[in-house]
Design a protein around this motif. Structure first.
Motif, PDB file in Angstrom:
ATOM      1  N   MET A 124       0.696  -1.081   0.119  1.00 54.23           N
ATOM      2  CA  MET A 124      -0.052  -0.088  -0.186  1.00 54.23           C
ATOM      3  C   MET A 124       0.983   1.303  -0.149  1.00 54.23           C
ATOM      4  SD  MET A 124      -3.220  -0.925   2.639  1.00 54.23           S
ATOM      5  CE  MET A 124      -2.218  -1.442   4.012  1.00 54.23           C
ATOM      6  N   GLU A 125       0.604   1.870  -1.075  1.00 54.88           N
ATOM      7  CA  GLU A 125       1.529   3.266  -1.271  1.00 54.88           C
ATOM      8  C   GLU A 125       0.882   4.571  -1.156  1.00 54.88           C
ATOM      9  OE1 GLU A 125       2.722   1.918  -4.869  1.00 54.88           O
ATOM     10  OE2 GLU A 125       4.391   0.599  -4.323  1.00 54.88           O
ATOM     11  N   CYS A 126       1.231   5.431   0.022  1.00 55.56           N
ATOM     12  CA  CYS A 126       0.561   6.546   0.350  1.00 55.56           C
ATOM     13  C   CYS A 126       1.406   7.459  -0.512  1.00 55.56           C
ATOM     14  CB  CYS A 126       0.657   6.729   1.830  1.00 55.56           C
ATOM     15  SG  CYS A 126      -0.207   8.186   2.384  1.00 55.56           S
ATOM     16  N   LEU A 127       0.604   8.550  -1.381  1.00 48.83           N
ATOM     17  CA  LEU A 127       1.170   9.539  -1.984  1.00 48.83           C
ATOM     18  C   LEU A 127       1.545  10.920  -1.307  1.00 48.83           C
ATOM     19  CD1 LEU A 127      -0.692   8.884  -5.502  1.00 48.83           C
ATOM     20  CD2 LEU A 127       1.399   7.916  -4.502  1.00 48.83           C
ATOM     21  N   TRP A 128       2.733  11.331  -1.298  1.00 52.59           N
ATOM     22  CA  TRP A 128       3.000  12.401  -0.475  1.00 52.59           C
ATOM     23  C   TRP A 128       4.481  12.847  -1.110  1.00 52.59           C
ATOM     24  CZ3 TRP A 128       0.800  16.033   2.088  1.00 52.59           C
ATOM     25  CH2 TRP A 128       1.510  16.818   2.966  1.00 52.59           C
ATOM     26  N   ILE A 129       4.583  14.219  -1.287  1.00 56.15           N
ATOM     27  CA  ILE A 129       5.707  14.804  -1.690  1.00 56.15           C
ATOM     28  C   ILE A 129       6.935  14.462  -0.648  1.00 56.15           C
ATOM     29  CG2 ILE A 129       6.866  16.834  -2.742  1.00 56.15           C
ATOM     30  CD1 ILE A 129       4.381  17.591  -3.864  1.00 56.15           C
ATOM     31  N   ARG A 130       7.715  13.861  -0.899  1.00 58.16           N
ATOM     32  CA  ARG A 130       8.881  13.533   0.053  1.00 58.16           C
ATOM     33  C   ARG A 130       9.620  14.791   0.854  1.00 58.16           C
ATOM     34  NH1 ARG A 130      13.152   8.909  -0.935  1.00 58.16           N
ATOM     35  NH2 ARG A 130      14.361   8.614   1.158  1.00 58.16           N
ATOM     36  N   ARG A 131       9.841  15.747  -0.131  1.00 58.84           N
ATOM     37  CA  ARG A 131      10.494  16.748   0.583  1.00 58.84           C
ATOM     38  C   ARG A 131       9.954  17.657   1.420  1.00 58.84           C
ATOM     39  NH1 ARG A 131       9.813  18.705  -4.684  1.00 58.84           N
ATOM     40  NH2 ARG A 131       8.410  20.538  -4.934  1.00 58.84           N
ATOM     41  N   PHE A 132       8.426  17.300   1.648  1.00 60.03           N
ATOM     42  CA  PHE A 132       7.704  17.915   2.778  1.00 60.03           C
ATOM     43  C   PHE A 132       7.448  17.117   3.967  1.00 60.03           C
ATOM     44  CE2 PHE A 132       6.057  19.987  -1.327  1.00 60.03           C
ATOM     45  CZ  PHE A 132       6.535  21.432  -0.947  1.00 60.03           C
ATOM     46  N   GLY A 133       8.408  16.129   4.262  1.00 55.63           N
ATOM     47  CA  GLY A 133       8.258  15.221   5.171  1.00 55.63           C
ATOM     48  C   GLY A 133       7.870  13.951   5.014  1.00 55.63           C
ATOM     49  N   ALA A 134       7.663  13.051   5.810  1.00 52.17           N
ATOM     50  CA  ALA A 134       7.264  11.709   5.513  1.00 52.17           C
ATOM     51  C   ALA A 134       6.071  11.323   6.457  1.00 52.17           C
ATOM     52  CB  ALA A 134       8.220  10.646   6.012  1.00 52.17           C
ATOM     53  N   PRO A 135       4.967  10.598   5.599  1.00 55.19           N
ATOM     54  CA  PRO A 135       3.664  10.360   6.180  1.00 55.19           C
ATOM     55  C   PRO A 135       4.145   9.085   7.050  1.00 55.19           C
ATOM     56  CG  PRO A 135       3.744   9.496   4.085  1.00 55.19           C
ATOM     57  CD  PRO A 135       4.994  10.408   4.175  1.00 55.19           C
ATOM     58  N   LYS A 136       3.142   8.567   8.006  1.00 54.62           N
ATOM     59  CA  LYS A 136       3.039   7.488   8.810  1.00 54.62           C
ATOM     60  C   LYS A 136       2.139   6.774   8.533  1.00 54.62           C
ATOM     61  CE  LYS A 136       1.589   9.647  13.185  1.00 54.62           C
ATOM     62  NZ  LYS A 136       1.790   9.824  14.600  1.00 54.62           N
ATOM     63  N   TRP A 137       2.135   5.364   9.038  1.00 54.80           N
ATOM     64  CA  TRP A 137       0.885   4.600   8.871  1.00 54.80           C
ATOM     65  C   TRP A 137       0.516   4.207  10.305  1.00 54.80           C
ATOM     66  CZ3 TRP A 137      -1.528   3.038   4.981  1.00 54.80           C
ATOM     67  CH2 TRP A 137      -1.115   3.246   3.359  1.00 54.80           C
ATOM     68  N   VAL A 138      -0.827   4.104  10.561  1.00 55.14           N
ATOM     69  CA  VAL A 138      -1.235   3.821  11.694  1.00 55.14           C
ATOM     70  C   VAL A 138      -2.330   2.862  11.649  1.00 55.14           C
ATOM     71  CG1 VAL A 138      -2.689   4.610  13.553  1.00 55.14           C
ATOM     72  CG2 VAL A 138      -1.381   6.251  12.582  1.00 55.14           C
ATOM     73  N   ILE A 139      -2.080   1.342  12.551  1.00 56.69           N
ATOM     74  CA  ILE A 139      -2.856   0.361  12.288  1.00 56.69           C
ATOM     75  C   ILE A 139      -3.724   0.193  13.414  1.00 56.69           C
ATOM     76  CG2 ILE A 139      -2.692  -2.190  11.766  1.00 56.69           C
ATOM     77  CD1 ILE A 139       0.165  -0.020  10.925  1.00 56.69           C
ATOM     78  N   SER A 140      -4.771  -0.276  13.192  1.00 60.85           N
ATOM     79  CA  SER A 140      -5.925  -0.573  14.282  1.00 60.85           C
ATOM     80  C   SER A 140      -5.488  -1.663  15.148  1.00 60.85           C
ATOM     81  CB  SER A 140      -6.953  -0.975  13.862  1.00 60.85           C
ATOM     82  OG  SER A 140      -7.281  -2.037  12.906  1.00 60.85           O
ATOM     83  N   HIS A 141      -4.439  -2.413  15.031  1.00 65.22           N
ATOM     84  CA  HIS A 141      -4.266  -3.531  15.831  1.00 65.22           C
ATOM     85  C   HIS A 141      -2.519  -3.747  16.093  1.00 65.22           C
ATOM     86  CE1 HIS A 141      -2.470  -5.931  12.235  1.00 65.22           C
ATOM     87  NE2 HIS A 141      -3.954  -5.526  11.615  1.00 65.22           N
ATOM     88  N   ASN A 142      -2.014  -4.584  16.905  1.00 67.21           N
ATOM     89  CA  ASN A 142      -0.596  -4.827  17.275  1.00 67.21           C
ATOM     90  C   ASN A 142      -0.191  -6.036  16.821  1.00 67.21           C
ATOM     91  OD1 ASN A 142      -0.138  -1.965  18.274  1.00 67.21           O
ATOM     92  ND2 ASN A 142      -1.295  -2.764  20.255  1.00 67.21           N
ATOM     93  N   TYR A 143      -0.860  -6.892  15.870  1.00 68.39           N
ATOM     94  CA  TYR A 143      -0.545  -8.237  15.509  1.00 68.39           C
ATOM     95  C   TYR A 143       0.820  -8.287  14.985  1.00 68.39           C
ATOM     96  CZ  TYR A 143      -0.133 -12.345  12.605  1.00 68.39           C
ATOM     97  OH  TYR A 143       0.182 -13.417  12.160  1.00 68.39           O
ATOM     98  N   ARG A 144       1.643  -7.421  14.314  1.00 69.82           N
ATOM     99  CA  ARG A 144       2.808  -7.606  14.011  1.00 69.82           C
ATOM    100  C   ARG A 144       3.579  -6.060  13.565  1.00 69.82           C
ATOM    101  NH1 ARG A 144       3.573 -10.649   8.064  1.00 69.82           N
ATOM    102  NH2 ARG A 144       1.463 -10.642   7.636  1.00 69.82           N
ATOM    103  N   LYS A 145       4.763  -6.062  13.286  1.00 71.65           N
ATOM    104  CA  LYS A 145       5.468  -4.724  12.782  1.00 71.65           C
ATOM    105  C   LYS A 145       5.380  -4.952  11.355  1.00 71.65           C
ATOM    106  CE  LYS A 145       7.381  -0.708  13.173  1.00 71.65           C
ATOM    107  NZ  LYS A 145       6.928   0.356  13.622  1.00 71.65           N
ATOM    108  N   TYR A 146       5.106  -3.979  10.737  1.00 71.12           N
ATOM    109  CA  TYR A 146       4.768  -3.749   9.037  1.00 71.12           C
ATOM    110  C   TYR A 146       5.883  -2.917   8.586  1.00 71.12           C
ATOM    111  CZ  TYR A 146       0.103  -5.871   9.669  1.00 71.12           C
ATOM    112  OH  TYR A 146      -0.853  -6.521  10.265  1.00 71.12           O
ATOM    113  N   PRO A 147       6.755  -3.505   7.687  1.00 71.16           N
ATOM    114  CA  PRO A 147       7.769  -2.729   6.902  1.00 71.16           C
ATOM    115  C   PRO A 147       7.177  -1.617   6.185  1.00 71.16           C
ATOM    116  CG  PRO A 147       7.603  -4.840   5.836  1.00 71.16           C
ATOM    117  CD  PRO A 147       6.927  -4.983   7.038  1.00 71.16           C
ATOM    118  N   GLU A 148       7.792  -0.408   6.395  1.00 68.47           N
ATOM    119  CA  GLU A 148       7.337   0.774   5.520  1.00 68.47           C
ATOM    120  C   GLU A 148       8.710   1.666   5.226  1.00 68.47           C
ATOM    121  OE1 GLU A 148       5.506   3.906   8.382  1.00 68.47           O
ATOM    122  OE2 GLU A 148       4.837   2.024   9.450  1.00 68.47           O
ATOM    123  N   GLY A 149       8.410   2.478   4.328  1.00 69.55           N
ATOM    124  CA  GLY A 149       9.255   3.446   3.910  1.00 69.55           C
ATOM    125  C   GLY A 149       9.126   3.980   2.637  1.00 69.55           C
ATOM    126  N   TRP A 150       9.838   4.876   1.895  1.00 67.02           N
ATOM    127  CA  TRP A 150       9.932   5.020   0.622  1.00 67.02           C
ATOM    128  C   TRP A 150      10.237   3.911  -0.312  1.00 67.02           C
ATOM    129  CZ3 TRP A 150       7.405   9.285   0.091  1.00 67.02           C
ATOM    130  CH2 TRP A 150       7.557  10.427   0.937  1.00 67.02           C
TER     131      TRP A 150
END
Length: 521
Positions: free
Chosen positions: A203-229
């Motif tokens: 799942m790719e969240c669209l955002w202009i990188r030079r204005f900072g990085a978005p973050k993903w919030v998940i409704s559970h703590n089942y596992r840690k998901y890899p994220e990044g550009w």
């Protein structure tokens, strides 16, 4: 009996009615004590009423029954919204639904649009309850295409304009793009993302990188998901901030929200579920290209032996676990008799009535076919057209051979035959009989009558090398006698140019015995 004031209150309770709605007020008493039933109709935005005979005295019940049975009109005009009824997408612009019908709606792409309004609405009292759904676009991927660099003299002016444009984009909730491997994904009718277990989902969240990085919030703590550009070839590492679910399992289900540095959010509810549609039952003559029942599977259907397919030729397994259309059947098709033919001279013989079968045409004697000689039975149950016609056919007189004559008088029609004969002492070279064909031509050429020698007769107690009615000029025959007999005459005869034999036929005579020899003592 209920009065008009109570009826007005009821109409006020249901403040909006579709065009054509009828409301009845039962038994309204006049000053003179007469009771009258009034019926009003919504026409072009106004109520039009007229009096009827008094037939009842329970106003509230009659209006309530009417409202319960009122249908609802659905106008499919909202862009970017798709609606479903009984798991089938509504494609018509205007549809009338019965009371109690439930519609389910979502955005055409749940990653690129967000919805305001109710995802489920019911037809109640001639109106849809809940709030009408509307989908608005997010910071679409193509919006960012205009942020590419420029090298023209006007570059500074263009970049200045782009900064203002980008500022507006940053004030929109983010678009989320979906990419998957090893398994199917699909959008449910109510706007959730259904993921088949074992699937890799990006799942790719669209955002202009030079204005900072978005973050993903998940409704559970089942596992840690890899994220990044994203760093994948062909993807934009300055625009796509990715979260990946590797080999999705049931516990990965939940709400995944992308939050931008400007605190705008867009969420997607993910349901990991092994969706399968029911096994397709075997049906006589029905061919399937696959027996797979997994979500998103497309099944192509056809009929064997040229039978007609009644139903959809392609069905898809929906995320609801239902097939997109009922399972079709194959109907055995037969072509009917070719009756009531307008051409009285046309004859037909049906070889087979099944699809692909043939019927063969012919004409009565003297007529020839104009058009196809046969017709094929089509899958529609009709014989292929056009049908042929019969036209009268005549052949010209073929001519008479020299030293011969014809048996049969003209005019000659299709199917007629003539026979040629030669005069005595002449033999025929060619076909003795020819026929007038449907194309107006004779089946053969006129034969020739050539001079010949006739059968010379046979020799008593002897044999002849060739026995025929006529012999060609120059042909020879030889004679032999039975045992104990001798040949008297020429042993070979030749047919001469004048049609005569070179010699008379020989005869077979007894061979004389020798006298006994008396020896001297």
């Amino acid at each position: 009996m209920k009065g008009k004031d109570e009826g007005d209150k009821l109409i006020t309770m249901h403040h909006s009615f579709p065009d054509g709605t009828e409301v009845t007020f039962n038994c309204i008493a006049s000053i003179m004590g007469e009771k009258t039933t009034w019926r009003i109709i919504c026409e072009d935005g106004s109520w039009v009423g007229r009096s009827l005979n008094c037939e009842g005295d329970d106003l509230l019940d009659s209006v309530a029954v009417h409202l319960r049975n009122s249908t609802c009109m659905f106008r499919n005009t909202e862009p970017n919204v798709v609606s479903f009824y009984n798991d089938q997408q509504i494609t018509e612009e205007v549809v009338e639904f019965p009371a109690g019908s439930i519609l389910v709606s979502r955005c055409v792409d749940i990653g690129k649009y967000a919805m305001i309004g109710s995802s489920r609405r019911r037809c109640v009292g001639g109106e849809w309850d809940g709030q009408k759904p509307v989908c608005f676009g997010l910071n679409q991927e193509n919006d960012y295409a205009s942020t590419s660099s420029y090298s023209s003299p006007m570059a500074s002016l263009v970049l200045t304009a782009l900064k203002s444009y980008q500022t507006k984009l940053l004030e929109k909730p983010p678009t989320i793009l979906f990419r998957h491997q090893l398994g199917p994904i699909a959008q449910s009718n109510d706007g959730r993302l259904i993921v088949y277990p074992g699937t890799i989902l990006h799942m790719e969240c669209l955002w202009i990188r030079r204005f900072g990085a978005p973050k993903w919030v998940i409704s559970h703590n089942y596992r840690k998901y890899p994220e990044g550009w994203t760093t994948d070839p062909g993807r934009d590492s300055q625009l796509e901030y990715r979260l990946s679910i590797y080999h999705a399992s049931r516990d990965d289900s939940g709400v995944f929200t992308c939050v931008t540095p400007t605190r705008h959010t867009h969420a997607v509810e993910i349901v990991v579920k092994a969706v399968h549609c029911p096994m397709l039952p075997p049906r006589r003559g029905l061919n399937l290209n696959t027996m797979n029942t997994k979500m998103n599977t497309k099944v192509l259907l056809s009929c064997a032996n040229g039978n007609s397919l009644i139903g959809a030729s392609e069905i898809t397994c929906l995320p609801s676990g239902n097939w997109s259309a009922p399972i079709p059947i194959c109907e055995s098709i037969e072509c009917a008799d070719l009756i009531n033919l307008t051409d009285a001279y046309l004859r037909v013989s049906i070889l087979s009535r099944e699809v692909g079968g043939r019927s063969v045409f012919s004409c009565t004697q003297g007529y020839g076919l104009r058009g196809p000689h046969e017709a094929i039975c089509l899958s529609s149950g009709d014989w292929a057209s056009p049908l042929p016609t019969c036209q009268e056919v005549q052949c010209d007189t073929p001519g008479t051979p020299d030293n011969g004559y014809i048996q049969g008088n003209g005019p000659y029609k299709a199917g007629d035959v003539i026979q040629f004969n030669c005069n005595p002492e002449f033999m025929m070279e060619g076909q003795p009989i020819i026929a007038c064909q449907e194309n107006g031509r004779w089946s053969g050429t006129v034969p020739k009558c050539v001079q010949a020698c006739s059968y010379p007769g046979t020799t008593i107690s002897g044999r002849m090398s060739a026995v025929k009615f006529y012999y060609k000029i120059g042909e020879t025959i030889t004679f032999t006698c039975d045992e104990g007999l001798g040949l008297k005459g020429a042993p070979m005869l030749r047919c001469l140019r004048n049609g005569k034999w070179s010699n008379a036929i020989p005869t077979c005579v007894p061979i004389p015995t020798s006298s006994p020899v008396i020896l001297a003592r």
